[in-house]
Design a protein around this motif. Structure first.
Motif, PDB file in Angstrom:
ATOM      1  N   SER A   1      11.522   8.065  -1.238  1.00 47.39           N
ATOM      2  CA  SER A   1      10.464   7.097  -0.912  1.00 47.39           C
ATOM      3  C   SER A   1       9.981   6.373  -2.158  1.00 47.39           C
ATOM      4  CB  SER A   1       9.295   7.815  -0.233  1.00 47.39           C
ATOM      5  OG  SER A   1       9.663   8.332   1.029  1.00 47.39           O
ATOM      6  N   LEU A   2       9.803   7.114  -3.259  1.00 41.01           N
ATOM      7  CA  LEU A   2       9.330   6.497  -4.497  1.00 41.01           C
ATOM      8  C   LEU A   2      10.382   5.572  -5.098  1.00 41.01           C
ATOM      9  CD1 LEU A   2       7.543   9.607  -6.059  1.00 41.01           C
ATOM     10  CD2 LEU A   2       6.442   7.570  -5.112  1.00 41.01           C
ATOM     11  N   VAL A   3      11.628   6.006  -5.080  1.00 43.72           N
ATOM     12  CA  VAL A   3      12.705   5.171  -5.616  1.00 43.72           C
ATOM     13  C   VAL A   3      12.825   3.876  -4.821  1.00 43.72           C
ATOM     14  CG1 VAL A   3      15.208   5.011  -5.911  1.00 43.72           C
ATOM     15  CG2 VAL A   3      14.002   7.082  -6.638  1.00 43.72           C
ATOM     16  N   ALA A   4      12.730   3.970  -3.496  1.00 51.33           N
ATOM     17  CA  ALA A   4      12.802   2.770  -2.656  1.00 51.33           C
ATOM     18  C   ALA A   4      11.646   1.828  -2.951  1.00 51.33           C
ATOM     19  CB  ALA A   4      12.808   3.165  -1.183  1.00 51.33           C
ATOM     20  N   ALA A   5      10.461   2.398  -3.200  1.00 49.28           N
ATOM     21  CA  ALA A   5       9.295   1.557  -3.496  1.00 49.28           C
ATOM     22  C   ALA A   5       9.464   0.819  -4.815  1.00 49.28           C
ATOM     23  CB  ALA A   5       8.027   2.407  -3.522  1.00 49.28           C
ATOM     24  N   VAL A   6      10.085   1.470  -5.790  1.00 48.41           N
ATOM     25  CA  VAL A   6      10.362   0.796  -7.064  1.00 48.41           C
ATOM     26  C   VAL A   6      11.434  -0.271  -6.853  1.00 48.41           C
ATOM     27  CG1 VAL A   6      11.209   1.084  -9.417  1.00 48.41           C
ATOM     28  CG2 VAL A   6       9.656   2.785  -8.440  1.00 48.41           C
ATOM     29  N   GLY A   7      12.453   0.056  -6.073  1.00 53.01           N
ATOM     30  CA  GLY A   7      13.522  -0.905  -5.824  1.00 53.01           C
ATOM     31  C   GLY A   7      13.052  -2.161  -5.119  1.00 53.01           C
ATOM     32  N   SER A   8      12.058  -2.011  -4.245  1.00 50.56           N
ATOM     33  CA  SER A   8      11.533  -3.168  -3.509  1.00 50.56           C
ATOM     34  C   SER A   8      10.498  -3.950  -4.307  1.00 50.56           C
ATOM     35  CB  SER A   8      10.905  -2.707  -2.193  1.00 50.56           C
ATOM     36  OG  SER A   8       9.693  -2.000  -2.435  1.00 50.56           O
ATOM     37  N   GLY A   9      10.050  -3.374  -5.428  1.00 51.08           N
ATOM     38  CA  GLY A   9       9.017  -4.022  -6.225  1.00 51.08           C
ATOM     39  C   GLY A   9       7.612  -3.652  -5.820  1.00 51.08           C
TER      40      GLY A   9
ATOM     41  N   GLY B   1      -2.213   4.421  -8.783  1.00 52.69           N
ATOM     42  CA  GLY B   1      -2.417   4.819 -10.170  1.00 52.69           C
ATOM     43  C   GLY B   1      -2.303   6.303 -10.437  1.00 52.69           C
ATOM     44  N   SER B   2      -1.920   7.100  -9.437  1.00 52.69           N
ATOM     45  CA  SER B   2      -1.749   8.537  -9.653  1.00 52.69           C
ATOM     46  C   SER B   2      -0.523   8.800 -10.518  1.00 52.69           C
ATOM     47  CB  SER B   2      -1.583   9.260  -8.311  1.00 52.69           C
ATOM     48  OG  SER B   2      -2.719   9.092  -7.491  1.00 52.69           O
ATOM     49  N   ASP B   3      -0.630   9.834 -11.350  1.00 55.82           N
ATOM     50  CA  ASP B   3       0.475  10.216 -12.228  1.00 55.82           C
ATOM     51  C   ASP B   3       1.217  11.449 -11.726  1.00 55.82           C
ATOM     52  OD1 ASP B   3      -0.277   8.230 -14.184  1.00 55.82           O
ATOM     53  OD2 ASP B   3      -1.898   9.584 -14.777  1.00 55.82           O
ATOM     54  N   LEU B   4       0.509  12.322 -11.030  1.00 51.64           N
ATOM     55  CA  LEU B   4       1.073  13.597 -10.613  1.00 51.64           C
ATOM     56  C   LEU B   4       0.612  13.861  -9.179  1.00 51.64           C
ATOM     57  CD1 LEU B   4       2.761  15.952 -11.839  1.00 51.64           C
ATOM     58  CD2 LEU B   4       0.593  17.015 -12.518  1.00 51.64           C
ATOM     59  N   LEU B   5       1.577  14.093  -8.285  1.00 52.09           N
ATOM     60  CA  LEU B   5       1.279  14.301  -6.869  1.00 52.09           C
ATOM     61  C   LEU B   5       1.391  15.791  -6.560  1.00 52.09           C
ATOM     62  CD1 LEU B   5       3.395  11.383  -5.312  1.00 52.09           C
ATOM     63  CD2 LEU B   5       1.112  11.302  -6.353  1.00 52.09           C
ATOM     64  N   LEU B   6       0.320  16.351  -6.014  1.00 48.35           N
ATOM     65  CA  LEU B   6       0.229  17.786  -5.775  1.00 48.35           C
ATOM     66  C   LEU B   6       0.509  18.097  -4.301  1.00 48.35           C
ATOM     67  CD1 LEU B   6      -0.659  20.540  -7.039  1.00 48.35           C
ATOM     68  CD2 LEU B   6      -2.981  19.980  -6.308  1.00 48.35           C
ATOM     69  N   TYR B   7       1.375  19.078  -4.067  1.00 46.38           N
ATOM     70  CA  TYR B   7       1.719  19.487  -2.700  1.00 46.38           C
ATOM     71  C   TYR B   7       1.705  21.007  -2.610  1.00 46.38           C
ATOM     72  CZ  TYR B   7       3.464  14.731  -1.911  1.00 46.38           C
ATOM     73  OH  TYR B   7       3.580  13.373  -1.790  1.00 46.38           O
TER      74      TYR B   7
ATOM     75  N   ALA C   1       8.304  -0.878 -12.046  1.00 45.50           N
ATOM     76  CA  ALA C   1       8.971   0.051 -12.959  1.00 45.50           C
ATOM     77  C   ALA C   1       8.017   0.485 -14.064  1.00 45.50           C
ATOM     78  CB  ALA C   1      10.218  -0.603 -13.546  1.00 45.50           C
ATOM     79  N   GLN C   2       7.119  -0.406 -14.478  1.00 42.29           N
ATOM     80  CA  GLN C   2       6.153  -0.066 -15.527  1.00 42.29           C
ATOM     81  C   GLN C   2       5.154   0.967 -15.044  1.00 42.29           C
ATOM     82  OE1 GLN C   2       6.171  -1.225 -18.880  1.00 42.29           O
ATOM     83  NE2 GLN C   2       4.876   0.596 -18.909  1.00 42.29           N
ATOM     84  N   ARG C   3       4.706   0.843 -13.784  1.00 46.25           N
ATOM     85  CA  ARG C   3       3.770   1.825 -13.213  1.00 46.25           C
ATOM     86  C   ARG C   3       4.421   3.201 -13.172  1.00 46.25           C
ATOM     87  NH1 ARG C   3       0.778   5.373 -11.170  1.00 46.25           N
ATOM     88  NH2 ARG C   3       0.472   5.458 -13.393  1.00 46.25           N
ATOM     89  N   LEU C   4       5.686   3.243 -12.753  1.00 51.60           N
ATOM     90  CA  LEU C   4       6.406   4.512 -12.734  1.00 51.60           C
ATOM     91  C   LEU C   4       6.527   5.079 -14.138  1.00 51.60           C
ATOM     92  CD1 LEU C   4       8.129   6.605 -11.145  1.00 51.60           C
ATOM     93  CD2 LEU C   4      10.105   5.170 -11.660  1.00 51.60           C
ATOM     94  N   ASP C   5       6.921   4.246 -15.104  1.00 52.17           N
ATOM     95  CA  ASP C   5       7.094   4.718 -16.474  1.00 52.17           C
ATOM     96  C   ASP C   5       5.785   5.189 -17.088  1.00 52.17           C
ATOM     97  OD1 ASP C   5       9.790   4.307 -16.388  1.00 52.17           O
ATOM     98  OD2 ASP C   5       9.817   2.572 -17.727  1.00 52.17           O
ATOM     99  N   ASP C   6       4.692   4.497 -16.788  1.00 51.50           N
ATOM    100  CA  ASP C   6       3.395   4.928 -17.317  1.00 51.50           C
ATOM    101  C   ASP C   6       3.066   6.336 -16.847  1.00 51.50           C
ATOM    102  OD1 ASP C   6       3.026   2.525 -18.622  1.00 51.50           O
ATOM    103  OD2 ASP C   6       1.644   1.693 -17.135  1.00 51.50           O
ATOM    104  N   ALA C   7       3.303   6.594 -15.563  1.00 51.63           N
ATOM    105  CA  ALA C   7       3.012   7.917 -15.020  1.00 51.63           C
ATOM    106  C   ALA C   7       3.924   8.976 -15.640  1.00 51.63           C
ATOM    107  CB  ALA C   7       3.172   7.892 -13.500  1.00 51.63           C
ATOM    108  N   VAL C   8       5.207   8.683 -15.721  1.00 50.37           N
ATOM    109  CA  VAL C   8       6.158   9.631 -16.301  1.00 50.37           C
ATOM    110  C   VAL C   8       5.794   9.933 -17.751  1.00 50.37           C
ATOM    111  CG1 VAL C   8       8.571  10.016 -16.922  1.00 50.37           C
ATOM    112  CG2 VAL C   8       8.009   8.904 -14.750  1.00 50.37           C
ATOM    113  N   GLU C   9       5.426   8.894 -18.487  1.00 50.43           N
ATOM    114  CA  GLU C   9       5.072   9.089 -19.900  1.00 50.43           C
ATOM    115  C   GLU C   9       3.872  10.018 -20.050  1.00 50.43           C
ATOM    116  OE1 GLU C   9       3.781   6.456 -23.836  1.00 50.43           O
ATOM    117  OE2 GLU C   9       4.194   5.453 -21.931  1.00 50.43           O
ATOM    118  N   ARG C  10       2.855   9.833 -19.218  1.00 49.60           N
ATOM    119  CA  ARG C  10       1.678  10.702 -19.328  1.00 49.60           C
ATOM    120  C   ARG C  10       2.026  12.153 -19.003  1.00 49.60           C
ATOM    121  NH1 ARG C  10      -1.114   6.290 -16.605  1.00 49.60           N
ATOM    122  NH2 ARG C  10      -2.401   5.170 -18.113  1.00 49.60           N
TER     123      ARG C  10
END
Length: 394
Positions: A355-363, A330-336, A367-376
């Motif tokens: 890594s993130l793209v592959a995780a979305v591709g595998s399900g 549920g994180s929206d922003l990853l700090l490094y 895609a909604q979780r990714l979009d929710d984070a991007v939107e915020r």
């Protein structure tokens, strides 16, 4: 301040919150309490939301994944920082090694890293005051003084600090410690704003009020470092509390800060095994509690993700896996907080994005979780643009 929402909220939480909010009785039902009908008016269009929708429709999945990153590059040369922005990240965190000698020099650096007038990159900093501060010229009171002073003093100190940050182009302060402890031996003891939950809550809320309108406020380290002995920079500290004990104690300053309007909450690499064995930064349950019980709808940012690798535990050795787990939770922003050579830790923007793209591709990550984070995150960035420019659709 709102009461933490839960289907079976224990009486101990109600009692704990009386000092902050009181527990009001439910309003009577019946004809006398029925709402009065009012004329219907069409809802006004939200220009920020409209812009975010339009921008998201133009982003590739790789660009979306990159926009969940907030990174650091050492030094006062803006070029390495600007290269990260050009790679698509949404934020930069400035550390002590980024600090020049004067405010005008820092202003020049933060101006040089900006590349998108419609959605400025988030420039963040740890400026708590006292034990943790980056600006050499910040002389506002820190936690040690503020614990012993009434809440208005905290509001004044954080207001002054926020003004100093805003003046040099910093717009996110990771500066409000909502942890609470009365143990002087605790790793976090010198940085807390109160030794008990209510004292801390009053000063946390005051700090948010002080920063309002100058910088975006961040509460840390959710769900509370004070109850978890040890240093999360080198381990995963463990707290012995049950969920009810947490609600009656460490939750209270976070709830106060959220109610006061904090825009970000930083999750800690802290474990509460009675709730979830995973550190909160990677825990779906703690993200659920933050959203559903505390009602937080802003941006959830992790603490420095490299800390998970620094602790030496094999389950956190893979940087890409850590990133996927954080977004999945549920994180929206990853700090490094990256060194000059991120490959030292097996990290690159391309690798994290992959890594993130592959995780979305595998399900694994929807895609909604990714979009929710991007939107915020995009909403936060667009909010940095002046209202007149937003309205003009610049």
């Amino acid at each position: 301040m709102h009461v933490i929402r839960t289907a079976a909220m224990p009486l101990i939480l109600c009692a704990a919150l009386v000092g902050v909010t009181g527990c009001a009785p439910t309003a009577p039902s019946g004809p006398s309490s029925a709402p009065t009908a009012s004329p219907r008016h069409p809802a006004a269009a939200d220009p920020v939301a409209e812009w975010v929708d339009q921008r998201m429709s133009q982003l590739s999945i790789e660009q979306k994944a990159a926009s969940l990153l907030m990174l650091h590059a050492p030094g006062t040369d803006p070029a390495p920082l600007r290269a990260l922005v050009d790679a698509g990240v949404s934020g930069l965190i400035l550390m002590g090694d980024n600090m020049p000698a004067t405010p005008p020099e820092l202003s020049a650096l933060t101006e040089a890293v900006q590349a998108d007038a419609e959605a400025p990159v988030l420039v963040g900093i740890d400026e708590e005051g006292g034990e943790v501060q980056r600006l050499p010229w910040d002389d506002s009171a820190g936690a040690e003084q503020l614990r012993a002073a009434p809440p208005p003093v905290a509001q004044e100190a954080f207001g002054s600090r926020a003004a100093a940050l805003s003046a040099v182009g910093v717009d996110v302060n990771f500066g409000i410690v909502a942890d609470v402890t009365a143990d002087p031996a605790s790793f976090i003891a010198g940085r807390v704003l109160g030794g008990d939950p209510h004292a801390a809550a009053d000063r946390v809320a005051a700090a948010v009020a002080g920063e309002r309108g100058a910088v975006l406020s961040t509460l840390k380290h959710f769900p509370g470092h004070g109850a978890a002995p040890g240093d999360s920079h080198a381990s995963v500290p463990t707290a012995p509390l049950t969920i009810d004990e947490w609600r009656a104690g460490p939750a209270i300053p976070f709830a106060a800060g959220i109610d006061a309007g904090a825009e970000l909450v930083m999750t800690g690499h802290l474990a509460y095994p009675a709730v979830d064995a995973a550190p909160a930064s990677l825990s779906p349950e703690w993200h659920r509690i933050l959203r559903e019980e505390l009602g937080f709808d802003g941006v959830v940012v992790t603490d420095d993700m490299l800390m998970l690798q620094h602790n030496g535990l094999p389950e956190y050795a893979d940087a890409g896996e850590n990133a996927v787990r954080a977004v999945e939770a549920g994180s929206d922003l990853l700090l490094y907080v990256l060194p000059a050579d991120p490959s030292e830790f097996g990290i690159s923007v391309e690798g994290l994005v992959g890594s993130l793209v592959a995780a979305v591709g595998s399900g694994r990550v929807s895609a909604q979780r990714l979009d929710d984070a991007v939107e915020r995150v995009l909403t936060l960035r667009r909010g940095l643009v002046s209202p007149s420019d937003v309205g003009s659709g610049e």
